[in-house]
Design an enzyme around this catalytic site. Structure first.
Site, mmCIF file in Angstrom:
data_model
loop_
_atom_site.group_PDB
_atom_site.id
_atom_site.type_symbol
_atom_site.label_atom_id
_atom_site.label_comp_id
_atom_site.label_asym_id
_atom_site.label_seq_id
_atom_site.Cartn_x
_atom_site.Cartn_y
_atom_site.Cartn_z
ATOM 1 N NE ARG A 95 47.429 33.140 -55.850
ATOM 2 C CZ ARG A 95 48.476 32.374 -55.507
ATOM 3 N NH1 ARG A 95 49.621 32.927 -55.167
ATOM 4 N NH2 ARG A 95 48.371 31.076 -55.509
ATOM 5 C CG HIS A 136 48.535 28.277 -51.238
ATOM 6 N ND1 HIS A 136 48.751 29.443 -51.960
ATOM 7 C CD2 HIS A 136 49.751 27.913 -50.793
ATOM 8 C CE1 HIS A 136 50.047 29.761 -51.921
ATOM 9 N NE2 HIS A 136 50.673 28.850 -51.208
ATOM 10 C CD GLU A 195 54.432 27.628 -55.857
ATOM 11 O OE1 GLU A 195 54.970 26.808 -55.083
ATOM 12 O OE2 GLU A 195 54.854 28.789 -56.018
ATOM 13 C CG ASN A 224 53.245 31.437 -57.719
ATOM 14 O OD1 ASN A 224 52.513 32.354 -58.115
ATOM 15 N ND2 ASN A 224 52.879 30.589 -56.778
ATOM 16 C CE1 TYR A 280 58.574 34.079 -53.909
ATOM 17 C CE2 TYR A 280 57.634 32.190 -55.033
ATOM 18 C CZ TYR A 280 57.501 33.253 -54.172
ATOM 19 O OH TYR A 280 56.294 33.508 -53.574
ATOM 20 C CD GLU A 322 53.051 32.413 -54.314
ATOM 21 O OE1 GLU A 322 54.224 32.066 -54.046
ATOM 22 O OE2 GLU A 322 52.046 31.741 -54.055
HETATM 23 C C1 FCB Z 1 55.685 29.487 -52.964
HETATM 24 C C2 FCB Z 1 54.396 29.273 -52.205
HETATM 25 C C3 FCB Z 1 54.105 30.309 -51.174
HETATM 26 C C4 FCB Z 1 55.350 30.788 -50.463
HETATM 27 C C5 FCB Z 1 56.443 31.114 -51.430
HETATM 28 C C6 FCB Z 1 57.712 31.604 -50.798
HETATM 29 O O1 FCB Z 1 56.157 28.262 -53.411
HETATM 30 O O2 FCB Z 1 53.316 29.243 -53.105
HETATM 31 O O3 FCB Z 1 53.156 29.789 -50.299
HETATM 32 O O4 FCB Z 1 55.748 29.865 -49.521
HETATM 33 O O5 FCB Z 1 56.741 30.012 -52.231
#
Ligand code: FCB
Length: 466
Positions: A92, A136, A181, A307, A309, A360
């Site tokens: 990607r 992006h 995002e 995505n 985290y 992500e």
């Molecule tokens: C996301 C973004 C990516 C990267 C990660 C850590 O929000 O899409 O570009 O910065 O966080």
């Protein structure tokens, strides 16, 4: 050869459990244009809002910029060879609008478009599925000068730009992702000001959010016309929200934050409209919404990119501080894998999109480089492994998840944080541009090859009580 199990710390507690993934599960990695390409002044590329933002004192933690980054623009062939050597199925990346149409609208810069054509061809020649994202965050500065995402015309310009790219590459790309995002584009760019263009206006944020969604819908329509067999996707970031306490104030704050972060984009795409009570709560009058917009935005998608985290604990007053000892990455984000499993099951239940892909997931960790150059990033390896276990659980629970892409292939320019946080499974020495796969890359490569892995101590992240 994978000797990693022998070097991993001995698992504590319960014996390890094998996690095998469905046949055809996609393994890969992700990057974005501004974060890795460098070459910001080459071959006719015009400045983006991120070039401008980096040049403003105090915006980027270490004062850096994207001028060199990973120099991927000049090294893409060796980078594709590296991806190939790791055995990944998909890659990607994003396409930089200011390379393809430097003036935002109008004339196409052939050299810019050629770069992405060569990249796609190189990937295909190596049997790697290209997964391009059209936006992006690197908006041509010239469009920001005309109002950026607060201006409805930017959505129209995006659709034209998308059409240019799809006309050129539509015969080779099977999945088109419009935006990455949109929450972060609108919120960090126009509300908190942490990201380019650095504005701080709630009203601008709402206008930007609507125009980003409109951009997705208008581009989606052009993609459908130009590449009827391709799949249409959007990538949304999700941060599960929990109230800090059961007090009314905290619960209300968490409720609206959840609507803003986790439903504001997916709901309209699914045809559910904006979370109306949160729009009212923030006194957004929806003046930007014109007749037909919500139908345009609700163009059916084939794939939701997710995505993930961390989760976020919200309180009405002030920022919540994680208690000491809470597992976290070097950016202070809590590590809480069960939130991913819950999120995936919840998304499937609420929206029932045809397919989902983890676009992500990953973590910046304090990489230690051994004398022989090896990077023993057991903490990152474990982060990925624990999140993959959650993905596996969600698949078992019936969620249509087609693959997992780790963020990121490389250490890179982490936006307002500069080059400090290292997310890569491949280390980049920014002096020499040397790339060195870390232990996590070797483990992930072996996992992709085997289509599964052994999860040590499977009871470590018990499901959350609520
Ligand atoms: C996301 C973004 C990516 C990267 C990660 C850590 O929000 O899409 O570009 O910065 O966080």
């Amino acid at each position: 050869m994978n000797d990693l199990d022998a070097t991993s710390p001995a698992p504590q507690g319960a014996p390890s459990v094998r996690k095998n993934f469905p046949d055809g599960f996609i393994w890969g990695s992700a990057t974005s244009s501004f974060q890795i390409e460098g070459a910001t002044g080459e071959d006719g590329r015009a400045p983006s809002i991120w070039d401008t933002f980096c040049a403003e004192p105090g915006r980027i933690l270490d004062g850096s910029n994207g001028d060199m980054a990973c120099d991927h623009y000049n090294r893409f062939k060796e980078d594709v060879a590296l991806i190939k050597s790791l055995g990944f199925d998909a890659y990607r990346f994003s396409i930089a609008w200011p390379r393809v149409i430097p003036t935002g609208t109008g004339a196409v810069n052939e050299a810019g478009l050629n770069f992405y054509e060569q990249l796609v061809d190189e990937l295909l020649a190596n049997d790697i599925t290209p997964l391009p994202t059209l936006y992006h965050w690197d908006l041509p500065q010239v469009l920001e000068d005309a109002g950026g995402w607060v201006n409805r015309d930017t959505a129209l310009a995006f659709a034209d730009y998308a059409a240019v790219v799809v006309e050129r590459l539509g015969d080779r790309v099977q999945t088109w992702t419009t935006l990455n995002e949109p929450f972060v584009s609108a919120n960090h760019g126009y509300v908190t000001g942490e990201h380019a263009p650095g504005h701080t206006s709630m009203a601008e944020g709402f206008a930007a959010s609507h125009h980003l969604l409109l951009a997705h819908g208008l581009a989606g329509r052009r993609i459908r016309e130009l590449a009827p067999d391709a799949r249409l996707a959007i990538v949304i970031n999700f941060t599960p929200i929990e109230p800090a306490t059961t007090s009314n104030a905290d619960v209300v704050a968490a409720y609206h934050q959840n609507n803003l972060e986790n439903r504001w984009y997916a709901d309209p795409i699914a045809g559910l409209g904006y979370p109306i009570d949160t729009a009212r709560y923030h006194r957004w009058e929806q003046d930007e919404v014109r007749p037909g917009d919500m139908e345009t935005i609700a163009i059916p998608i084939d794939l939701l990119g997710i995505n993930f985290y961390t989760r976020s604990i919200v309180q009405a007053e002030g920022d919540y501080e994680l208690p000491e000892g809470t597992p976290q990455n070097t950016m202070g984000w809590e590590i809480h894998p069960p939130s991913l499993g819950e999120l995936l099951r919840g998304l499937h239940e609420r929206y029932d999109f045809p397919s989902m892909l983890i676009t992500e997931n990953g973590a910046p960790m304090p990489d230690r480089i051994r004398k022989d150059g090896r990077i023993e990033d057991d903490d990152r390896l474990d982060y990925i492994r624990q999140h993959l276990a959650q993905v596996h659980g969600a698949i078992e629970a019936g969620c249509p998840i087609e693959g997992y892409l780790v963020w990121s292939l490389f250490d890179n320019f982490e936006w307002a944080w500069g080059y400090g946080p290292r997310f890569g499974i491949v280390e980049v020495d920014f002096e020499t541009q040397e790339r060195t796969p870390k232990k996590s890359a070797e483990w992930f490569s072996a996992t992709a090859d085997a289509n599964g892995f052994d999860l040590p101590d499977p009871t470590r992240w018990a499901p959350t009580e609520d």
